[in-house]
Scaffold this active site. Structure first.
Site, mmCIF file in Angstrom:
data_model
loop_
_atom_site.group_PDB
_atom_site.id
_atom_site.type_symbol
_atom_site.label_atom_id
_atom_site.label_comp_id
_atom_site.label_asym_id
_atom_site.label_seq_id
_atom_site.Cartn_x
_atom_site.Cartn_y
_atom_site.Cartn_z
ATOM 1 N N ASP A 84 -1.785 6.311 -6.368
ATOM 2 C CA ASP A 84 -2.157 5.355 -5.328
ATOM 3 C C ASP A 84 -2.297 3.957 -5.920
ATOM 4 O OD1 ASP A 84 -3.086 4.323 -2.838
ATOM 5 O OD2 ASP A 84 -5.149 4.518 -3.558
ATOM 6 N N ASP A 134 0.828 -1.202 0.000
ATOM 7 C CA ASP A 134 0.000 0.000 0.000
ATOM 8 C C ASP A 134 0.867 1.258 0.000
ATOM 9 O OD1 ASP A 134 -1.887 1.961 0.314
ATOM 10 O OD2 ASP A 134 -2.851 1.079 2.064
#
Length: 433
Positions: free
Chosen positions: A312, A123
């Site tokens: 992201d 992440d």
């Protein structure tokens, strides 16, 4: 020194899980590694026997949850936390609010001495590293072995009398902030700070999390100089195809030659409200070779630190603010000319067409940055769901003021992060040598 766990408050808006941990001074890792470290990435649904339609539905659902999660962070200010405060006058514990999100890719790593392997979500918007630990009073079913700290010669809890409490992240577990040896591929790194979770709930992908954002507790920051503060990845198989070929690389050689055809090198912007996200300077969008009438201010930071454009890996879709998305959506409707699917689509996209679109009728998409243009491949922004006979745009309207360049847009693109020089480089994978 006292080792009292922290307490945290749940949010009423999101199914957020909390981490009760001990605070530490930031610990730099040490390593004998002098070369790059290579780690394979696997899409989270790759092990499931799903149809293409089912896989898309799961990807889109996670993407929307992720976007709302980032929206919550942006509204509160990821780094604009209230000052941590003692739980009581006699306690060395600190209270602070924590939160986590979803992700699309998993990596395998090992912890401890001797090493215990586990699978974790990768992440780029999270900071803490954490894994399930025994004794685990509440753990989701996982294929990975739960780490037993008592069986490791290199494990240690970290004290809570530290100024580094400001480095604490949002997270999804309850346990202790600790120090351990981590092994990636065949390379070992000592004294890596991580969350050792003993009570865990609501987390369904992987047995932990590897945060790769810019904060002091992320894995890339802790590996630091040993990997040149650099990492890269090339994502494939977001829809379940060739999911085993994605790769994450730590180290200076993770960068491709700057002369690579199609490469654009972008400065990483600093947002005073969200210091840890990877923001870039998007200035405009072209569809079918025509620049859309979108003001550059649509992608800029707003007063108070909201807005901007973040890269992201955990969001599947790309999200644009309303004034940009409206123009993109209308340009595709005009160019493709097929009936627009009414109501919510099975795939969860903001724009789907009835029927299977001929690839030759799909217009090109170019993202304009101050340092150059990124000419996206069709797979980066458009997909066809043959099961439901829908052709959909992998772009939606953001539920917040912050735009997101998601994993679809990053597929088959070599993304290189250079934290030391505050740069991110996009290179089309087909141009790699």
């Amino acid at each position: 020194m006292a080792m009292s766990p922290l307490s945290h408050r749940l949010s009423s808006v999101f199914p957020i899980l909390l981490l009760a941990i001990h605070l530490l001074p930031f610990c730099s890792s040490t390593s004998s590694v002098t070369t790059d470290v290579f780690v394979n990435l696997v899409q989270v649904d790759a092990h499931l026997n799903l149809t293409y339609h089912e896989r898309l539905h799961r990807v889109m659902r996670r993407s929307h949850q992720r976007a709302m999660n980032l929206h919550h962070r942006a509204r509160r200010g990821w780094r604009h936390r209230a000052n941590p405060r003692p739980l009581d006058q006699n306690s060395s514990s600190i209270e602070t609010s924590l939160q986590a999100g979803h992700g699309e890719f998993l990596m395998k790593l090992a912890i401890g001495n001797p090493p215990t392997s586990f699978i974790a979500i990768v992440d780029t918007a999270s900071d803490l590293i954490w894994t399930l630990c025994s004794p685990c009073t509440l753990c989701p079913d996982q294929p990975s072995t739960v780490f037993d700290p008592q069986g490791s010669a290199s494990y240690s809890k970290l004290p809570c009398s530290s100024p580094s409490c400001s480095a604490l992240p949002h997270s999804t577990t309850n346990g202790y902030l600790s120090s351990e040896t981590f092994t990636l591929d065949s390379a070992s790194f000592e004294n890596v700070g991580f969350g050792c979770g003993t009570i865990n709930w609501g987390f369904h992908e992987g047995a932990g999390l590897v945060g790769l954002n810019r904060s002091r507790l992320s894995l890339i920051s802790q590996l630091g100089a040993s990997v040149g503060y650099q990492f890269s990845y090339c994502l494939t198989g977001l829809e379940g195809r060739n999911s085993g070929s994605s790769r994450l690389v730590f180290g200076p050689s993770s960068s491709l030659p700057s002369s690579s055809v199609g490469a654009i090198k972008l400065p990483l912007l600093i947002n005073s409200r969200n210091l840890d996200f990877y923001f870039v300077d998007l200035e405009g969008i072209s569809i079918g070779g025509k620049r859309l009438p979108i003001e550059a201010s649509a992608f800029q930071f707003k007063q108070g630190g909201t807005g901007g454009v973040v890269v992201d890996s955990g969001s599947a879709l790309t999200y644009f603010v309303a004034e940009a998305y409206r123009e993109v959506k209308q340009a595709f409707i005009t160019a493709i000319g097929l009936p627009v699917a009414a109501g919510p689509t099975a795939a969860g996209s903001g724009l789907c067409f009835q029927g299977l679109v001929d690839p030759s009728s799909i217009p090109s998409l170019t993202l304009h940055f101050s340092s150059g243009d990124f000419c996206a491949a069709q797979e980066n922004y458009f997909f066809v769901d043959k099961d439901s006979r829908l052709s959909c745009l992998a772009i939606n309207e953001t539920p917040m003021g912050m735009s997101i360049i998601g994993a679809f847009m990053q597929q088959n693109v070599h993304i290189h992060y250079d934290l030391g020089n505050n740069l991110i480089t996009f290179t089309p994978a087909q141009e790699e040598q």
